[in-house]
Design a protein around this motif. Structure first.
Motif, PDB file in Angstrom:
ATOM      1  N   HIS A  50       0.614  -8.412  -2.737  1.00  0.00           N
ATOM      2  CA  HIS A  50      -0.417  -7.665  -3.499  1.00  0.00           C
ATOM      3  C   HIS A  50      -1.054  -6.553  -2.664  1.00  0.00           C
ATOM      4  O   HIS A  50      -1.415  -5.499  -3.192  1.00  0.00           O
ATOM      5  CB  HIS A  50      -1.514  -8.627  -3.967  1.00  0.00           C
ATOM      6  N   ARG A  58      -5.360  -7.151  -9.522  1.00  0.00           N
ATOM      7  CA  ARG A  58      -4.862  -8.401  -8.921  1.00  0.00           C
ATOM      8  C   ARG A  58      -4.860  -9.581  -9.888  1.00  0.00           C
ATOM      9  O   ARG A  58      -4.235 -10.597  -9.626  1.00  0.00           O
ATOM     10  CB  ARG A  58      -5.721  -8.785  -7.717  1.00  0.00           C
ATOM     11  N   LEU A  62       2.033  -9.732 -10.717  1.00  0.00           N
ATOM     12  CA  LEU A  62       2.585  -8.642  -9.904  1.00  0.00           C
ATOM     13  C   LEU A  62       4.067  -8.459 -10.210  1.00  0.00           C
ATOM     14  O   LEU A  62       4.867  -9.371 -10.003  1.00  0.00           O
ATOM     15  CB  LEU A  62       2.395  -8.959  -8.409  1.00  0.00           C
TER      16      LEU A  62
END
Ligand code: FAD
Length: 271
Positions: A50, A58, A62
């Motif tokens: 990340h 976040r 991802l």
């Protein structure tokens, strides 16, 4: 010429460290500009996560390639990755130097590639359609530049020969030379490999150092490995199969993707 040397060994006083010094000295003596990335000494972060995509939310899942492409397009890459990409754009020749560990590069160097080779920079470049599969394998951001591996291996040269138990060295290095270097456009020079590296004495070192100097002196003139260009007409689009009429009888596997010495280069895309 501008030369970038990416060095992946944890010990400066190692054989690799000494060979690096030989290379840098010879490059300097020939008037080349040299830049160095010393991965261990610089504490290179070796994993993609990340933190590589600071502008991404976040809380969301991802998706690496998408996040990489968006971050690259927004010029929002981390400072360390951006600096390495700038070095790659600056250089005429890239040298990757490493000891062979478990038949490939040390993890820290793989992590350099994983992080520096952003989507839009090293892959996902050019038109992707059913008529053209992007600019890669001989084309791309790094086309027109040369690259060479400098590798030390504990095994004997015979162990890496055509019938050697470790497999041919050109096969073991194929994923790096073809997949990592040729893919984004580099012309790839034959590798400089030191075999039986752990047994090297002072006399052996002097001989190897001279051979390396020789390769450094001929960086601009050595013929690259004749990998087939994706968009040169040798492959069917979009299946990316090598045309049935190409490849010497009995050749298969990685060897198919190197042109034969007497083979004419296809001029037009074969659709
Ligand atoms: P060093 O250990 O630093 O030096 C090697 C020798 O060179 C020493 O004897 C040293 O005295 C001598 N030397 C002579 N002159 C000099 C000088 N001027 N400066 C420095 N040293 C000098 N090998 C394979 O073939 N295949 C593998 O898959 C493989 N996997 C490995 C995995 C791991 C995790 C490790 C640790 C090793 C592996 N090896 C493998 C062996 C490895 O490739 C070699 O140990 C390595 O290439 C040697 O390079 P070095 O720089 O670490 O050598």
């Amino acid at each position: 010429m501008n030369v970038l040397l990416v060095f992946a060994h944890p010990e400066a006083r190692s054989l690799n460290g000494s060979l690096r010094d030989v290379a840098v000295q010879e490059l300097g003596a020939r008037g080349h500009a040299v830049r160095m990335t010393d991965l261990y000494a610089e504490g290179w972060k070796p994993v993609v996560d990340h933190d590589d995509f600071p502008a991404q939310d976040r809380s969301k899942r991802l998706k690496i390639a998408a996040a990489s492409g968006e971050t690259f397009a927004a010029s929002a890459l981390t400072v360390d990755v951006k600096a390495e990409q700038d070095k790659l754009l600056w250089t005429d020749v890239l040298i990757l130097q490493f000891p062979l560990w478990w038949f490939t590069m040390p993890a820290i160097l793989k992590g350099w590639i994983d992080r520096v080779y952003s989507h839009g920079f090293a892959y996902g470049v050019g038109e992707h359609s059913d008529r053209r599969w992007g600019d890669r394998y001989g084309e791309g951001t790094l086309a027109g530049k040369r690259a060479m591996l400098v590798v030390t291996a504990g095994g004997w040269e015979e162990h890496y020969g055509p019938r050697g138990i470790n497999g041919p060295i050109e096969d073991l290095l194929f994923p790096i030379q073809h997949g990592v270097l040729f893919y984004p456009g580099f012309d790839v020079l034959p590798p400089f490999v030191v075999y039986r590296a752990d047994r090297l004495d002072d006399v052996g070192f002097s001989a190897v150092a001279e051979q390396l100097r020789d390769r450094i002196r001929s960086l601009a003139t050595t013929s690259p490995i004749p990998f087939r260009r994706q968009n040169g007409g040798d492959y069917l689009i979009p299946t990316m199969q090598l045309r049935a009429d190409l490849g010497a009888p009995g050749k298969d596997g990685f060897a198919l993707h190197r042109r034969e010495d007497d083979e004419p280069i296809s001029e037009k895309p074969y659709l």
